[in-house]
Structure formats: structure tokens, C-alpha cells
Design an enzyme around this catalytic site. Structure first.
Site, PDB file in Angstrom:
ATOM      1  N   GLU A 293       0.832  -1.209   0.000  1.00  0.00           N
ATOM      2  CA  GLU A 293       0.000   0.000   0.000  1.00  0.00           C
ATOM      3  C   GLU A 293       0.863   1.254   0.000  1.00  0.00           C
ATOM      4  O   GLU A 293       1.245   1.757   1.064  1.00  0.00           O
ATOM      5  CB  GLU A 293      -0.904   0.033   1.244  1.00  0.00           C
ATOM      6  CG  GLU A 293      -2.066  -0.930   1.212  1.00  0.00           C
ATOM      7  CD  GLU A 293      -2.994  -0.774   2.422  1.00  0.00           C
ATOM      8  OE1 GLU A 293      -2.659  -0.009   3.351  1.00  0.00           O
ATOM      9  OE2 GLU A 293      -4.052  -1.421   2.420  1.00  0.00           O
TER      10      GLU A 293
ATOM     11  N   GLU B 231      -6.287  -7.370  -0.313  1.00  0.00           N
ATOM     12  CA  GLU B 231      -6.593  -7.104   1.107  1.00  0.00           C
ATOM     13  C   GLU B 231      -7.890  -6.305   1.199  1.00  0.00           C
ATOM     14  O   GLU B 231      -8.090  -5.360   0.438  1.00  0.00           O
ATOM     15  CB  GLU B 231      -5.433  -6.301   1.708  1.00  0.00           C
ATOM     16  CG  GLU B 231      -5.655  -5.859   3.126  1.00  0.00           C
ATOM     17  CD  GLU B 231      -4.476  -5.030   3.680  1.00  0.00           C
ATOM     18  OE1 GLU B 231      -3.307  -5.303   3.330  1.00  0.00           O
ATOM     19  OE2 GLU B 231      -4.752  -4.104   4.457  1.00  0.00           O
TER      20      GLU B 231
END
Ligand code: MG
Length: 336
Positions: free
Chosen positions: A156, A244
Site C-alpha cells: 500500500e 486485502e
């Protein structure tokens, strides 16, 4: 007579081996992006559903073969994600230890026939390109021949780095190293703002033979506007992969938002987008699937599973079980 029986047995065995599918990886084989979709070797559209382990440096006890096997057998996961922590006492500080955590999960996934994501779990990976390249070079050399393995090169990225000048050049450089050793396995690329700005990536895509973009959401925080962002990326023709997501808010806490979770699942099912839920952990937070102290090696009873865990397990059983009814009747026919 004995000899003809053994020849018959050999023929039958050959038949079972060539036609029987014992697990999801035998069913789909190598994964290949085509447009919005991920296809298996025989052209099936593949949608994988499973769970992500928690940061390896903090929840390494669950990184073991028995837990992977339990997630496959009891939860019907067709994929798991090894989230190797990089900063904060992770790979940068203990490369061998964290690599071993990852390898335990990857080896188990290969042995037990499910897909596995090797995730460089970092918010600042573009600041550590040399370490990332070293890690993925080793992973690609060791695992590039297995259809099970998916590389996720940047979990991320934060909001501030840009796609064009920071994230994409980093991902290009890591992909180049992976491709030296593994010409074909699927690679998932993180996108700006905690892997949400997928249309930015779709507007300026990575040039590679087999890439999807990571889309992450937390259902009580990210709703229709993020699905619209995902839709924009899909309309540009790229493939997305939810490596995710959470059913709660982006902090990993707060309430479980079942209504929005269902809307997300409907969206993901519509486009056959694969997903892993965050996370296999016994930390006291809403996102965890396990109650504090749940055993490291699986075998979890209902009492050891959180409300989030129950919600996820139901969805996995409902959606994955039909895909796991492997058609072995062709081998049965051989008996006639
Ligand atoms: Mg390969």
C-alpha cells in the site's frame, strides 16, 4: 493374470492423474490476465477467495503449514497471502527470519494445492528498491516454476508519492528482476493511497505480460465512491485484485458493516475479482478472524473464531465450496 492386473492399475492411475483434479491449482493451473479477468490455463475465468495473514513480524506464529492446511480444508480458502512486514522490525531488520516466515506459507500452499501471494507488506517500498529486488529475485528463482505463486510487489503506497515518478518506476524495476527468473507468473501492483487509486494506474499502465492492480477497501470506510473508482479502472481494460480488504473501518476496528460488505462482494463477483480478507490474527481488533490465544496451528473451534471470522467463513464456504467439487467422474469412468 497378475501382470495384466498391474497394467490395468497403471492405466487407471494414469487416467486419474491426467483427468482428476484434486485441488484448485490443478483445476486452474497458471494464471494469466486477459483484459479485466484472470484466466486459468484452460481459459476458465478465475476468482480466488481467501485470507491474508497479518504482518509476519508480529503474527509469525500463524505462518505455518498446519494453519495453511486448516484454512484450505476447514475454511475452503483457495488462496492465502503471506504479508511480509518490511519496515518496523520486518525484512529490513531480519531478512532471513521474515523470509523464512514467507517460505513456510508458500511451501505449504504449494504442497496443499492452493494459490499464495508473496506480499512485500510495506507503505514505503519505493524507498527500499534494492531490498525489494533482492527479495523478489530470490523468490522468483525459488518459486517461479510453481503456478501457485503470485507476487505482490508493493502492498500500500501512501497518498504522497506519485504513480508516475515514485510507485510505477519502483514497480517496473522490481518486475524486471522477477522476469529475469520467472517469465510468466502473475504480479500484483500496489496503487497510490493505500491501493485505492486504481484508475491512475489504469491510465498509465505497467507494460508487462501478466499484471493486475491492487484494490484495497475497508467496507465501513470505503463505499460506492471507491467502487466507482474501481469501475473507472475496469473500463480502461485492466484487471484488479483485492489482495486485502476488511469488513470494518480502515483502522481495522469499529463495527462490522455487513451491508456494505455484501455490496462489495456483489461487485467483486460481478467482475470475478479475487480477494483476500485481512486478517489471520488473534489481535484484539475487529478485523481479526481469531480470538486472542487461538492456537497457531489451526483446528479453531467456533468459540475461537471472532464474529468477523464467522462472517468470512460463511462467505468462503458458500462461494468456494461449489468450485471445489472436483469432477473426478472421468476417472471413475475408467473403471468400466
Ligand atoms: Mg513461472
Amino acid at each position: 493374470m497378475k501382470r495384466s492386473i498391474s497394467i490395468f492399475c497403471l492405466l487407471l492411475l494414469g487416467h486419474i492423474v491426467s483427468f482428476g483434479q484434486n485441488n484448485i491449482v490443478e483445476k486452474y493451473g497458471k494464471l494469466q490476465v486477459k483484459g479485466n479477468y484472470i484466466l486459468g490455463e484452460k481459459g476458465d475465468t478465475v476468482q480466488l477467495r481467501g485470507l491474508s495473514f497479518f504482518w509476519s513480524q508480529w503474527m509469525g506464529q500463524y505462518y505455518n503449514e498446519d494453519a495453511v492446511k486448516w484454512l484450505r480444508d476447514d475454511w475452503k480458502c483457495t488462496i492465502v497471502r503471506a504479508a511480509m512486514g518490511v519496515e518496523m522490525d520486518g525484512y529490513l531488520y531480519d531478512p532471513e527470519g521474515e523470509k523464512q516466515n514467507v517460505e513456510k506459507v508458500v511451501d505449504a500452499a504449494i504442497k496443499h494445492g492452493i494459490y499464495v501471494i508473496i506480499d512485500f507488506h510495506s507503505h514505503e517500498a519505493h524507498k527500499h528498491p534494492e531490498e525489494a529486488k533482492k527479495f523478489f529475485a530470490e523468490m522468483a528463482q525459488k518459486y517461479g516454476k510453481y503456478p501457485n505463486v503470485i507476487y505482490e510487489v508493493y502492498n500500500e503506497p501512501l497518498q504522497d508519492p506519485t504513480w508516475k515518478d515514485d510507485i510505477k518506476p519502483y514497480e517496473d524495476s522490481v518486475i524486471a528482476v522477477i522476469r529475469k527468473y520467472d517469465a510468466d507468473n502473475l504480479i500484483v501492483c500496489g496503487t497510490r493511497q493505500w491501493s485505492q487509486m486504481v484508475s491512475e494506474a489504469a491510465n498509465d499502465p505497467i507494460k508487462d505480460v501478466n499484471v493486475a492492480y491492487a484494490l484495497h477497501y475497508y467496507a465501513d470506510t470505503h463505499k460506492k465512491s471507491l467502487r466507482d473508482e474501481a469501475q473507472k479502472a475496469l473500463d480502461k481494460g485492466v484487471a484488479l485484485f483485492v489482495t486485502e480488504f476488511g469488513t470494518c473501518n480502515a483502522s481495522g476496528n469499529g463495527r462490522i458493516n455487513k451491508v456494505e460488505s455484501e455490496k462489495w462482494w456483489e461487485f467483486l463477483d460481478k467482475y470475478k475479482i479475487s480477494w483476500c480478507q485481512w486478517s489471520v490474527a488473534d489481535k484484539v481488533e475487529t478485523a481479526s478472524i481469531l480470538q486472542p490465544g487461538a492456537p497457531a496451528k489451526g483446528g479453531w473451534t467456533d468459540e475461537q473464531i471472532t464474529e468477523t471470522g464467522q462472517f468470512l467463513k460463511q462467505e468462503l464456504l458458500k462461494k468456494n465450496s461449489p468450485l471445489l467439487n472436483f469432477k473426478t467422474n472421468k476417472s471413475a469412468k475408467g473403471k468400466k
